[in-house]
Design a protein around this motif. Structure first.
Motif, PDB file in Angstrom:
ATOM      1  N   GLY A  13       0.833  -1.190   0.000  1.00 53.34           N
ATOM      2  CA  GLY A  13       0.000   0.000   0.000  1.00 53.34           C
ATOM      3  C   GLY A  13       0.868   1.240   0.000  1.00 53.34           C
ATOM      4  N   ALA A  14       1.711   1.390  -1.045  1.00 58.47           N
ATOM      5  CA  ALA A  14       2.694   2.486  -1.050  1.00 58.47           C
ATOM      6  C   ALA A  14       2.708   3.259  -2.355  1.00 58.47           C
ATOM      7  CB  ALA A  14       4.094   1.924  -0.767  1.00 58.47           C
ATOM      8  N   SER A  15       1.621   3.212  -3.092  1.00 63.80           N
ATOM      9  CA  SER A  15       1.613   3.878  -4.395  1.00 63.80           C
ATOM     10  C   SER A  15       1.373   5.378  -4.294  1.00 63.80           C
ATOM     11  CB  SER A  15       0.555   3.250  -5.313  1.00 63.80           C
ATOM     12  OG  SER A  15      -0.735   3.335  -4.719  1.00 63.80           O
ATOM     13  N   ARG A  16       0.780   5.848  -3.216  1.00 58.56           N
ATOM     14  CA  ARG A  16       0.541   7.284  -3.053  1.00 58.56           C
ATOM     15  C   ARG A  16       0.274   7.600  -1.584  1.00 58.56           C
ATOM     16  NH1 ARG A  16      -3.801   5.378  -6.241  1.00 58.56           N
ATOM     17  NH2 ARG A  16      -5.801   5.256  -5.166  1.00 58.56           N
ATOM     18  N   GLY A  17       0.101   8.899  -1.308  1.00 60.87           N
ATOM     19  CA  GLY A  17      -0.263   9.319   0.033  1.00 60.87           C
ATOM     20  C   GLY A  17       0.748   8.950   1.103  1.00 60.87           C
ATOM     21  N   ILE A  18       0.220   8.476   2.230  1.00 63.45           N
ATOM     22  CA  ILE A  18       1.068   8.136   3.368  1.00 63.45           C
ATOM     23  C   ILE A  18       2.064   7.047   3.011  1.00 63.45           C
ATOM     24  CG2 ILE A  18       1.054   7.107   5.670  1.00 63.45           C
ATOM     25  CD1 ILE A  18      -1.631   8.508   6.159  1.00 63.45           C
ATOM     26  N   GLY A  19       1.608   5.997   2.321  1.00 64.36           N
ATOM     27  CA  GLY A  19       2.493   4.894   1.969  1.00 64.36           C
ATOM     28  C   GLY A  19       3.666   5.341   1.126  1.00 64.36           C
ATOM     29  N   ARG A  20       3.403   6.217   0.169  1.00 62.04           N
ATOM     30  CA  ARG A  20       4.480   6.750  -0.674  1.00 62.04           C
ATOM     31  C   ARG A  20       5.491   7.498   0.176  1.00 62.04           C
ATOM     32  NH1 ARG A  20       5.218  11.826  -1.548  1.00 62.04           N
ATOM     33  NH2 ARG A  20       6.628  12.556  -3.185  1.00 62.04           N
ATOM     34  N   GLN A  21       5.024   8.352   1.087  1.00 60.77           N
ATOM     35  CA  GLN A  21       5.936   9.139   1.920  1.00 60.77           C
ATOM     36  C   GLN A  21       6.788   8.239   2.804  1.00 60.77           C
ATOM     37  OE1 GLN A  21       6.086  12.717   1.741  1.00 60.77           O
ATOM     38  NE2 GLN A  21       8.055  12.132   2.658  1.00 60.77           N
ATOM     39  N   VAL A  22       6.175   7.207   3.372  1.00 57.59           N
ATOM     40  CA  VAL A  22       6.922   6.267   4.205  1.00 57.59           C
ATOM     41  C   VAL A  22       8.012   5.587   3.384  1.00 57.59           C
ATOM     42  CG1 VAL A  22       6.771   4.148   5.562  1.00 57.59           C
ATOM     43  CG2 VAL A  22       5.024   5.919   5.821  1.00 57.59           C
ATOM     44  N   ALA A  23       7.663   5.179   2.168  1.00 60.69           N
ATOM     45  CA  ALA A  23       8.644   4.524   1.296  1.00 60.69           C
ATOM     46  C   ALA A  23       9.821   5.448   0.999  1.00 60.69           C
ATOM     47  CB  ALA A  23       7.974   4.085  -0.004  1.00 60.69           C
ATOM     48  N   ILE A  24       9.532   6.683   0.642  1.00 64.16           N
ATOM     49  CA  ILE A  24      10.581   7.638   0.301  1.00 64.16           C
ATOM     50  C   ILE A  24      11.490   7.912   1.500  1.00 64.16           C
ATOM     51  CG2 ILE A  24      10.969  10.092  -0.222  1.00 64.16           C
ATOM     52  CD1 ILE A  24       8.636   9.873  -2.204  1.00 64.16           C
ATOM     53  N   ASP A  25      10.902   8.093   2.662  1.00 63.64           N
ATOM     54  CA  ASP A  25      11.704   8.435   3.840  1.00 63.64           C
ATOM     55  C   ASP A  25      12.502   7.243   4.365  1.00 63.64           C
ATOM     56  OD1 ASP A  25      10.879  11.024   3.667  1.00 63.64           O
ATOM     57  OD2 ASP A  25       9.355  10.890   5.217  1.00 63.64           O
ATOM     58  N   LEU A  26      11.952   6.041   4.278  1.00 60.17           N
ATOM     59  CA  LEU A  26      12.733   4.871   4.687  1.00 60.17           C
ATOM     60  C   LEU A  26      13.898   4.633   3.736  1.00 60.17           C
ATOM     61  CD1 LEU A  26      10.460   4.409   6.745  1.00 60.17           C
ATOM     62  CD2 LEU A  26      10.625   1.970   6.234  1.00 60.17           C
ATOM     63  N   ALA A  27      13.688   4.896   2.453  1.00 61.98           N
ATOM     64  CA  ALA A  27      14.775   4.767   1.490  1.00 61.98           C
ATOM     65  C   ALA A  27      15.888   5.769   1.804  1.00 61.98           C
ATOM     66  CB  ALA A  27      14.255   4.983   0.072  1.00 61.98           C
ATOM     67  N   PRO A 234       2.216  14.031   5.626  1.00 57.82           N
ATOM     68  CA  PRO A 234       2.445  12.616   5.916  1.00 57.82           C
ATOM     69  C   PRO A 234       3.826  12.321   6.491  1.00 57.82           C
ATOM     70  CG  PRO A 234       2.479  13.000   3.551  1.00 57.82           C
ATOM     71  CD  PRO A 234       2.002  14.276   4.189  1.00 57.82           C
ATOM     72  N   THR A 235       4.710  13.299   6.489  1.00 61.71           N
ATOM     73  CA  THR A 235       6.049  13.073   7.053  1.00 61.71           C
ATOM     74  C   THR A 235       6.000  12.748   8.544  1.00 61.71           C
ATOM     75  OG1 THR A 235       6.237  15.484   7.218  1.00 61.71           O
ATOM     76  CG2 THR A 235       7.350  14.422   5.363  1.00 61.71           C
ATOM     77  N   ILE A 236       4.950  13.181   9.243  1.00 62.23           N
ATOM     78  CA  ILE A 236       4.852  12.840  10.664  1.00 62.23           C
ATOM     79  C   ILE A 236       4.697  11.336  10.827  1.00 62.23           C
ATOM     80  CG2 ILE A 236       2.332  13.164  10.786  1.00 62.23           C
ATOM     81  CD1 ILE A 236       2.760  14.181  13.671  1.00 62.23           C
ATOM     82  N   TYR A 237       4.018  10.724   9.872  1.00 67.02           N
ATOM     83  CA  TYR A 237       3.795   9.278   9.928  1.00 67.02           C
ATOM     84  C   TYR A 237       5.092   8.520   9.692  1.00 67.02           C
ATOM     85  CZ  TYR A 237      -0.120   6.013  10.275  1.00 67.02           C
ATOM     86  OH  TYR A 237      -1.036   5.094  10.719  1.00 67.02           O
ATOM     87  N   SER A 238       5.843   8.942   8.668  1.00 69.56           N
ATOM     88  CA  SER A 238       7.102   8.258   8.376  1.00 69.56           C
ATOM     89  C   SER A 238       8.120   8.486   9.491  1.00 69.56           C
ATOM     90  CB  SER A 238       7.663   8.698   7.025  1.00 69.56           C
ATOM     91  OG  SER A 238       7.798  10.099   6.960  1.00 69.56           O
ATOM     92  N   ASP A 239       8.109   9.670  10.092  1.00 71.88           N
ATOM     93  CA  ASP A 239       9.022   9.924  11.209  1.00 71.88           C
ATOM     94  C   ASP A 239       8.690   9.019  12.395  1.00 71.88           C
ATOM     95  OD1 ASP A 239      10.362  11.814   9.777  1.00 71.88           O
ATOM     96  OD2 ASP A 239       9.638  13.551  10.918  1.00 71.88           O
TER      97      ASP A 239
END
Length: 328
Positions: A13-27, A234-239
């Motif tokens: 579930g990483a194609s957009r929104g929160i999932g996308r941001q999490v993917a980018i920040d973990l990378a 959504p960066t708060i979620y990835s953080d």
């Protein structure tokens, strides 16, 4: 495919929104990220002048997210999946390990939403909610556990599901049944890890304290621009997820927490950088309770004789075979 043997994080579930941001920040933090969802596209055909697409639109796909990550110097792989198909989910997890050699983190962010009363929620809609939400999660976890076992039971699972409290059921019972079920899985599997002595495994649930910018909230903002004041990036979620992954397993195993609340425990006090309108005269409105009920009870360690259905069935099958009876 993973020459640097980076830790691998599969985000479903990483194609957009929160999932996308999490993917980018973990990378950005050194993970090899596998982006999985249904939506695919030919990302290479998008000209640089139009890239990246709106992260909350249908133009954002697993392929565009992978391109974003790799063009920024990170490591990513896009793999399609339909979480309604249990076999497809298992094939996805197995393919990740086959191609990258390991699986360290599983994040389940896929979710179907339908907020309405029981009488206005058709059975077909209810069934879809359960397929995408608890069934999809259960299938992903079931497929991942054998791989974690082969790696010495070292790994993390992050689930997008809420703390359990009564108000969450109101006006969206069908949705709540699935989401709360996902939180029950977090609690139950965490207990399994403890009982089995798997000290390096942890499963944690996370939920937003304040509404986060997404495709769903964009529609609301179009109708009422004032709602921007009550949204966060959504960066708060990835953080928060990164902080959970960096915490000791015993600290987060079985935890049902909110992004803001967990970051506060880690010493964060200024949340203005996450606001879409940081200069607003007031902070975004919190949509979650300040405190949640404690689920543990005094007699939780005195449950009587433990029953295991697998052991019971094996015993009946052996008894049936010895006596010439039919197997269950």
């Amino acid at each position: 495919m993973n020459p640097d043997n980076k830790e691998v994080c599969l985000i479903i579930g990483a194609s957009r929104g929160i999932g996308r941001q999490v993917a980018i920040d973990l990378a950005k933090h050194g993970y090899f990220v596998v982006i999985a969802a249904k939506t695919t596209s030919d990302a290479s055909a998008i000209p640089a002048s139009s890239f990246p697409p709106d992260p909350n639109s249908s133009e954002s796909t697993i392929n565009t997210v992978a391109r974003e990550i790799t063009e920024a110097g990170g490591s990513a792989l896009a793999l399609p999946v339909d979480v309604r198909d249990v076999d497809n989910v298992k094939d996805l997890v197995d393919e990740v390990v086959r191609r990258l050699g390991r699986l360290d983190v599983l994040i389940y962010n896929s979710g179907a939403i339908w907020w309405s009363a029981v009488e206005t929620t058709p059975v077909k809609r209810f069934m879809l909610l359960q397929q995408v939400n608890p069934q999809g999660l259960y299938a992903a976890v079931s497929a991942a556990l054998p791989h974690f076992g082969k790696q010495g039971w070292k790994g993390r699972i992050i689930v997008v599901s809420p703390p359990i409290y009564s108000r969450f059921f109101r006006g969206k019972t069908a949705y709540a049944i699935g989401k709360v079920g996902m939180s029950v899985l977090t609690k139950g599997l965490a207990m399994d890890f403890v009982r089995q002595g798997r000290k390096d495994m942890a499963i944690t649930s996370i939920w937003p304290a304040v509404s986060i910018e997404s495709a769903a909230t964009q529609e609301s903002v179009k109708r009422d621009p004032e709602l921007l004041k009550d949204l966060r990036k959504p960066t708060i979620y990835s953080d928060a997820i990164l902080a959970m992954l960096q915490s000791p397993a015993e600290e987060v195993n079985g935890l049902l927490d909110l992004d803001e609340d967990f970051l506060r425990k880690k010493g964060v006090t200024d949340f203005s950088r996450y606001s879409l309108m940081p200069d607003s005269e007031r902070p975004p409105r919190r949509i979650m309770p300040a405190r949640f009920p404690v689920l543990e009870v005094a007699e939780q360690d005195d449950e009587g004789r433990r029953v295991d259905s697998v052991v019971l069935r094996q015993g009946k099958e052996k008894s049936g075979a010895a006596g010439g009876g039919s197997k269950l």
